[in-house]
Design a protein around this motif. Structure first.
Motif, short mmCIF file in Angstrom:
data_model
loop_
_atom_site.label_atom_id
_atom_site.label_comp_id
_atom_site.label_asym_id
_atom_site.label_seq_id
_atom_site.Cartn_x
_atom_site.Cartn_y
_atom_site.Cartn_z
N GLY A 31 0.81 -1.21 0.00
CA GLY A 31 0.00 0.00 0.00
C GLY A 31 0.84 1.27 0.00
N ILE A 32 1.94 1.25 0.75
CA ILE A 32 2.83 2.41 0.77
C ILE A 32 3.46 2.62 -0.59
N ARG A 33 3.89 1.52 -1.24
CA ARG A 33 4.47 1.64 -2.58
C ARG A 33 3.49 2.27 -3.56
N GLU A 34 2.25 1.82 -3.49
CA GLU A 34 1.24 2.36 -4.41
C GLU A 34 1.00 3.84 -4.16
N ARG A 35 1.00 4.24 -2.92
CA ARG A 35 0.76 5.65 -2.59
C ARG A 35 1.95 6.53 -2.95
N VAL A 36 3.16 6.00 -2.78
CA VAL A 36 4.35 6.76 -3.19
C VAL A 36 4.37 6.94 -4.70
N ARG A 37 3.96 5.91 -5.43
CA ARG A 37 3.89 6.03 -6.88
C ARG A 37 2.89 7.11 -7.30
#
Length: 482
Positions: free
Chosen positions: A465-471
């Motif tokens: 989820g963090i990766r998706e939000r950083v993207r």
């Protein structure tokens, strides 16, 4: 008399050369660091001057000097180099401009001509020419934009393939399958490397495929996690077809294919980058003084071991610090960026180091699972190779994140052992690929998933989820800057 081969493993950050006996035992070795990449223009990333060849020549000389056995027992050389590079050569085989790195935008595009360029090859084709004077290259090192037929491992018979890639057939080298003869060492190459004149040089494949061979990857239920500058996971593929969650790469046996998941660009590079920030020692420099390069590397590795010991005492999750490893954007997503998030003021350098390793484990577990789902299979074991395999903490994190027993290669340079296997088969030291692998390749006892495996499975979801939000944040920030 026990026979030996010389294995050349040229990677993104260093060149390693091994002298290996017919049983897979390393009798001598040397490592020489590559100089930092240069970026002479936007999107251009090159190896400066003739750095790849210089590092290979220097490392080979040192390895042979350290070999105290009978040099007459050396029967061949296995040549493995970085994949996705492009060599722009003059008619005589010399570099028309510095070797294009796999990170250079031009390797993903058709060739559109350049002054003085008469021949095109990969890094292995260029080095093979330096060693032998022949214009031959490893067929299994041609990934990316090349007019090669994935089924036949030969140049395409379709004229449209040459038009689409901008590469006339006359500019391309003769193709050689793994274990095939590239040529023999010339007098000039012998003076530069210390190799005997006339020694046969054998083709391998691309560096990731050679690494898989040297790690013993042989079954569809096995997964290889390659912890290099570019981190990838691979398994045996049924054929040359690719999917949406994986692409298919040439293997390091004739007509073998590897399915490869999405990876992490500049993966273990991030570990190197972080440790370089914490020491006054310079990064690996020109290969003009081998002892100085080795000493600098040793200092950095000692610091990494210290960081790993401290990080191992921290709880899973690095007390809130998360690292998203997207430091090098792709052509398809030019706004992608990495991030370090979650600081509360109580964390230190060991937290960041651990968070980098956790980020690698969680990201690659997700990528491998997507590949497994599309292939319709489940993995039962994991082999870890590359520089990151030295870390006991990295192995435990991988075992917990993947939920699989993890083994590492008996020799830490799996690509070097794979290159040695190719040379041994080519030279007739062993009668078959299966026999060579059985005699020369080994793995160490497994690291099993531990008590934190259930928590790691939950944290994988959070990290995703963090990766998706950083993207999404990176895309938004880029939009605001326009």
């Amino acid at each position: 008399m026990t026979r030996h081969v010389v294995a050349i493993d040229n990677g993104s950050q260093s060149t390693k050369v091994l002298v290996v006996d017919e049983h897979g035992a390393v009798k001598a070795s040397a490592r020489v660091g590559l100089r930092p990449y240069e970026t002479p223009a936007p999107g251009h990333v090159v190896h400066p001057d003739d750095d790849v060849w210089d590092s290979i020549a220097a490392a080979t000389r040192v390895a042979l000097e350290r070999f105290d056995g009978d040099h007459g027992s050396i029967v061949g050389v296995g040549l493995c180099t970085i994949r996705f590079c492009r060599a722009l050569l003059r008619a005589d085989g010399s570099l028309a401009e510095p070797l294009l790195s796999w990170m250079d935008d031009r390797v993903g595009r058709p060739f559109d001509g350049a002054p003085g360029v008469e021949r095109l090859s990969t890094s292995s084709g260029y080095v093979a020419h330096r060693l032998t004077g022949e214009f031959r290259d490893a067929a299994a090192n041609f990934q990316g934009v090349w007019p090669i037929d994935q089924r036949t491992w030969r140049w395409s018979d379709d004229p449209a393939a040459y038009e689409a890639t901008g590469m006339p057939r006359r500019m391309l080298p003769e193709l050689v399958e793994p274990g095939g003869l590239l040529g023999t060492v010339t007098a000039d190459a012998a003076r530069a490397t210390g190799l005997p004149v006339g020694l046969p040089v054998y083709a391998t494949a691309n560096d990731k495929a050679v690494e898989a061979l040297g790690a013993g990857l042989a079954r569809g239920d096995e997964l290889l996690l390659s912890l290099g500058t570019y981190i990838s996971s691979m398994t045996i593929a049924p054929g040359p077809e690719s999917g949406s969650a994986y692409w298919t790469n040439f293997g390091s046996r004739p007509r073998q294919y590897l399915a490869e998941s999405e990876g992490i660009r500049r993966g273990m590079w991030t570990v190197s980058w972080f440790r370089s920030l914490l020491t006054e020692s310079p990064p690996p420099g020109p290969a003009t003084d081998v002892p100085a390069v080795v000493a600098s590397q040793d200092d950095l590795y000692a610091l990494e071991a210290e960081l790993s010991r401290a990080a191992a005492s921290l709880p899973l999750g690095s007390e809130g610090v998360t690292v998203v490893l997207d430091w090098l954007a792709t052509a398809g997503e030019p706004t992608r960026r990495g991030a370090i998030v979650g600081f509360s003021g109580s964390q230190g350098r060991a937290h960041i180091h651990r968070a980098i390793l956790e980020g690698i484990a969680f990201t690659m577990a997700d990528h491998a699972e997507a590949m497994a789902d599309e292939l319709g299979r489940r993995f039962t074991s994991l082999v870890v190779t590359g520089g990151g395999a030295h870390s006991d903490l990295m192995l435990q994190l991988a075992a917990d994140a993947f939920g699989l027993p993890v083994r590492r290669s008996r020799v830490d340079d799996a690509a070097g052992i794979g290159a040695a296997v190719c040379a041994a088969v080519g030279a007739g030291v062993h009668p078959s690929w299966d026999d060579a692998v059985a005699r020369m390749v080994g793995v160490l006892p497994a690291t099993e998933p531990g008590s934190e495996a259930p928590a790691a499975a939950r944290l994988r979801v959070v990290h995703r989820g963090i990766r998706e939000r950083v993207r999404a944040l990176s895309a938004w920030a880029a939009e605001q800057e326009r």
